[in-house]
Design a protein around this motif. Structure first.
Motif, PDB file in Angstrom:
ATOM      1  N   PHE A 245       0.355  -0.873  -0.169  1.00 51.26           N
ATOM      2  CA  PHE A 245      -0.364   0.382  -0.224  1.00 51.26           C
ATOM      3  C   PHE A 245       0.861   1.304   0.251  1.00 51.26           C
ATOM      4  N   LEU A 246       1.411   1.345   0.631  1.00 54.69           N
ATOM      5  CA  LEU A 246       2.434   2.438   0.941  1.00 54.69           C
ATOM      6  C   LEU A 246       3.553   3.068  -0.062  1.00 54.69           C
ATOM      7  N   ILE A 247       3.988   1.523  -1.448  1.00 59.86           N
ATOM      8  CA  ILE A 247       4.464   1.851  -2.083  1.00 59.86           C
ATOM      9  C   ILE A 247       3.586   1.777  -3.547  1.00 59.86           C
ATOM     10  N   GLN A 248       2.892   1.712  -3.995  1.00 59.26           N
ATOM     11  CA  GLN A 248       1.616   0.912  -4.293  1.00 59.26           C
ATOM     12  C   GLN A 248       1.002   2.139  -4.610  1.00 59.26           C
ATOM     13  N   GLY A 249       0.203   1.718  -3.356  1.00 61.34           N
ATOM     14  CA  GLY A 249      -1.251   2.746  -2.865  1.00 61.34           C
ATOM     15  C   GLY A 249      -1.135   4.520  -2.596  1.00 61.34           C
ATOM     16  N   VAL A 250      -0.092   4.761  -2.023  1.00 60.18           N
ATOM     17  CA  VAL A 250       0.621   6.342  -1.870  1.00 60.18           C
ATOM     18  C   VAL A 250       1.865   6.397  -2.481  1.00 60.18           C
ATOM     19  N   HIS A 251       2.613   5.651  -3.332  1.00 57.03           N
ATOM     20  CA  HIS A 251       3.594   6.070  -4.304  1.00 57.03           C
ATOM     21  C   HIS A 251       4.428   7.013  -2.669  1.00 57.03           C
ATOM     22  N   THR A 253       8.871   5.661  -1.503  1.00 58.99           N
ATOM     23  CA  THR A 253      10.104   5.915  -2.022  1.00 58.99           C
ATOM     24  C   THR A 253       9.983   4.458  -1.531  1.00 58.99           C
ATOM     25  N   LEU A 254      11.117   3.541  -1.844  1.00 58.83           N
ATOM     26  CA  LEU A 254      11.754   2.082  -1.003  1.00 58.83           C
ATOM     27  C   LEU A 254      12.793   2.930  -0.429  1.00 58.83           C
ATOM     28  N   VAL A 255      13.213   4.041   0.148  1.00 62.49           N
ATOM     29  CA  VAL A 255      13.789   4.110   1.293  1.00 62.49           C
ATOM     30  C   VAL A 255      12.456   4.708   2.529  1.00 62.49           C
ATOM     31  N   GLU A 256      12.372   6.030   1.925  1.00 61.38           N
ATOM     32  CA  GLU A 256      11.347   6.275   3.101  1.00 61.38           C
ATOM     33  C   GLU A 256      10.473   4.744   3.579  1.00 61.38           C
ATOM     34  N   VAL A 257       9.836   3.798   2.558  1.00 58.65           N
ATOM     35  CA  VAL A 257       9.402   2.559   3.617  1.00 58.65           C
ATOM     36  C   VAL A 257      10.252   1.604   4.398  1.00 58.65           C
ATOM     37  N   GLY A 258      11.821   1.503   3.727  1.00 59.76           N
ATOM     38  CA  GLY A 258      12.471   1.124   4.781  1.00 59.76           C
ATOM     39  C   GLY A 258      12.572   1.461   6.154  1.00 59.76           C
ATOM     40  N   ALA A 259      12.769   2.698   5.608  1.00 58.35           N
ATOM     41  CA  ALA A 259      13.285   3.653   7.207  1.00 58.35           C
ATOM     42  C   ALA A 259      12.032   3.768   8.124  1.00 58.35           C
ATOM     43  N   VAL A 260       9.953   3.628   8.069  1.00 54.60           N
ATOM     44  CA  VAL A 260       9.260   4.454   8.647  1.00 54.60           C
ATOM     45  C   VAL A 260       9.044   2.954   8.741  1.00 54.60           C
ATOM     46  N   ASN A 261       8.152   2.219   7.972  1.00 51.72           N
ATOM     47  CA  ASN A 261       7.855   0.848   8.128  1.00 51.72           C
ATOM     48  C   ASN A 261       8.805   0.278   9.047  1.00 51.72           C
ATOM     49  N   LYS A 262       9.938  -0.514   8.867  1.00 55.93           N
ATOM     50  CA  LYS A 262      11.067  -1.296   8.922  1.00 55.93           C
ATOM     51  C   LYS A 262      11.471  -0.583  10.415  1.00 55.93           C
ATOM     52  N   GLY A 263      11.854   0.312  10.044  1.00 59.67           N
ATOM     53  CA  GLY A 263      12.569   1.272  11.593  1.00 59.67           C
ATOM     54  C   GLY A 263      11.980   1.741  12.845  1.00 59.67           C
ATOM     55  N   ILE A 264      10.758   2.855  12.174  1.00 58.36           N
ATOM     56  CA  ILE A 264      10.332   3.267  12.712  1.00 58.36           C
ATOM     57  C   ILE A 264       9.440   1.841  13.749  1.00 58.36           C
ATOM     58  N   GLY A 265       8.688   1.412  12.535  1.00 57.64           N
ATOM     59  CA  GLY A 265       7.977   0.238  12.914  1.00 57.64           C
ATOM     60  C   GLY A 265       8.298  -0.573  14.131  1.00 57.64           C
ATOM     61  N   LEU A 266       8.817  -1.131  14.077  1.00 61.00           N
ATOM     62  CA  LEU A 266      10.339  -2.177  14.924  1.00 61.00           C
ATOM     63  C   LEU A 266      10.144  -1.806  16.316  1.00 61.00           C
ATOM     64  N   GLY A 267      10.689   0.263  16.722  1.00 59.54           N
ATOM     65  CA  GLY A 267      10.407   0.376  17.731  1.00 59.54           C
ATOM     66  C   GLY A 267       9.650   0.450  18.032  1.00 59.54           C
ATOM     67  N   ALA A 268       8.197   0.590  17.771  1.00 66.93           N
ATOM     68  CA  ALA A 268       6.243   0.898  17.975  1.00 66.93           C
ATOM     69  C   ALA A 268       6.493  -0.327  18.614  1.00 66.93           C
TER      70      ALA A 268
END
Length: 411
Positions: A245-251, A253-268
């Motif tokens: 969704f983050l890549i295809q649905g609301v466009h 970038t891979l860097v943004e998704v990686g940093a937020v979804n994997k980085g911030i997401g894990l911490g959360a």
């Protein structure tokens, strides 16, 4: 009923559960992402790499051999420590064995050893879940679940991201040897861990169907089974397609998704598990499940708003943070629920069966998420995912009195 009950989870017990969680999470990436990277780095074809995904099958079917861990053990070591030491020693030898192999030169043996690691890892999960169920009093289960999640996630970081970084400098053979040495530390912890003082089973009063029969004869048993399946359905549907969704649905970038979804997401997620465990020391199991379940639905709904507004960085960060935070809280509460539903005579078998049921939403129902998106669009998909939380909440309300009783006593 456990005899190691205490009103508050002591620091020593917290560290023990943390270490157990670490031991449980460590082998996962060694047959998953780190192994996949090794195969790619060795020049193996994508079709063969894809087949290695089947190595994870033992995690799905571990309940089949879980009754063995309730029934058979070495009396001198105790019912739980027998299997802890056996599975951890087996993991040490298997991981060390894999470190001596080269994928392209001995593919069949390499695949077999990887399967051994997955089997012993799944078996270790059975006994660690049972150990945690047996040793924690009802008032300790929330924080105990949080510490287990924390240890598990940290271990996945060590063997996953840490393993890849280490392999970049030392190679995969040395990396797996380091991971095997970490298992030695876990074996040391198990050697000094106290054996839960629960009633032992005799050959006369145990059968393969006894754990299931004991559970089904309880009042509201089918409602509890339904709750286990449905409680995190909303979270499972959302999580199955968040990255897409983050890549295809609301466009983004891979860097943004990686940093937020994997980085911030894990911490959360880690923060959510800790907050959830802390809150569960102050509110009962029913209220915890209810509040965390509602918060999960709200977090899912925030993605519907993001889908409506489109590319919006602040809302994306907020939605990912909330989704992972509430997922961590819900996971801690669900784990406490599973422990509460287990009879201490059959905790290995019953926890394995209940955890398999709790994965039904993620494994069997979440795959329809793509079909929903294709037919309804992203915003309506997240609205449907939010509404899918309602059946679990309704069942939760129906069994509220029984849950309140589980908060103050063990089965």
């Amino acid at each position: 009923m456990t005899l190691l009950a205490a009103k508050k989870l002591s620091l020593k017990r917290q560290l023990l559960i943390l270490c157990m969680g670490f031991s449980s999470g460590l082998p996962l990436a060694l047959t998953g992402t780190t192994l996949q990277a090794w195969l790619v780095n060795s020049g193996m074809g994508i079709k063969t790499i894809g087949l290695f995904a089947a190595i994870g099958i033992p995690y799905t079917w571990k309940f089949i051999w879980s009754p063995l861990m309730d029934r058979y053990y070495i009396p001198r070591l105790g019912r739980r420590r027998t299997w802890l030491l056996l599975t951890q020693l087996s993991l040490f030898f298997s991981i060390n064995w894999m470190s001596t192999l080269t994928p392209l030169e001995s593919l069949e043996q390499f695949g077999l050893v990887a399967l051994f690691i997955a089997f012993f890892s799944a078996s270790q999960d059975i006994v660690i879940d049972a150990y945690r169920t047996d040793i924690l009093a009802p008032s300790e289960r929330g924080m105990g679940s949080a510490m287990a999640v924390l240890g598990y996630r940290l271990a996945m970081l060590v063997s996953g991201a840490g393993g890849l970084i280490l392999a970049n400098y030392l190679g995969f053979h040395a990396t797996y040897q380091v991971m095997a040495l970490l298992m030695v530390l876990m074996i040391t912890v198990s050697l000094f861990a106290p054996e839960p003082l629960t009633q032992s089973l005799t050959k006369h009063d145990y059968s393969w169907t006894a754990p299931i029969a004991e559970f089904l004869k309880r009042p509201l048993s089918f409602f509890f089974l339904s709750l286990v399946i449905l409680y995190k359905l909303s979270d499972a549907l959302t999580g199955s397609l968040t990255t897409a969704f983050l890549i295809q649905g609301v466009h983004f970038t891979l860097v943004e998704v990686g940093a937020v979804n994997k980085g911030i997401g894990l911490g959360a997620t880690l923060l959510g598990a800790f907050i959830g465990g802390l809150l569960m020391t102050r509110i009962n199991l029913y209220r915890s499940l209810l509040i965390f379940g509602l918060l999960q639905a709200v977090a899912t709904l925030s993605f519907a708003l993001l889908a409506h507004l489109g590319h919006h960085s602040l809302l994306m960060i907020t939605s990912v943070f909330l989704e992972n935070l509430t997922s961590g809280m819900g996971t801690a509460a669900l784990s406490a629920l599973l422990m509460s539903l287990c009879h201490h005579q059959f905790s290995a078998t019953q926890f394995a069966l209940l955890s398999a049921l709790s994965a039904v939403g993620r494994v069997y129902l979440a795959p329809i998420a793509g079909v929903i998106v294709a037919n309804l669009g992203w915003m309506n998909f997240f609205i449907v995912a939010t509404l899918s939380a309602i059946p679990g909440i309704v069942i939760l309300w129906w069994v509220r009195e029984a849950l309140k009783n589980l908060s103050i006593k063990s089965i």
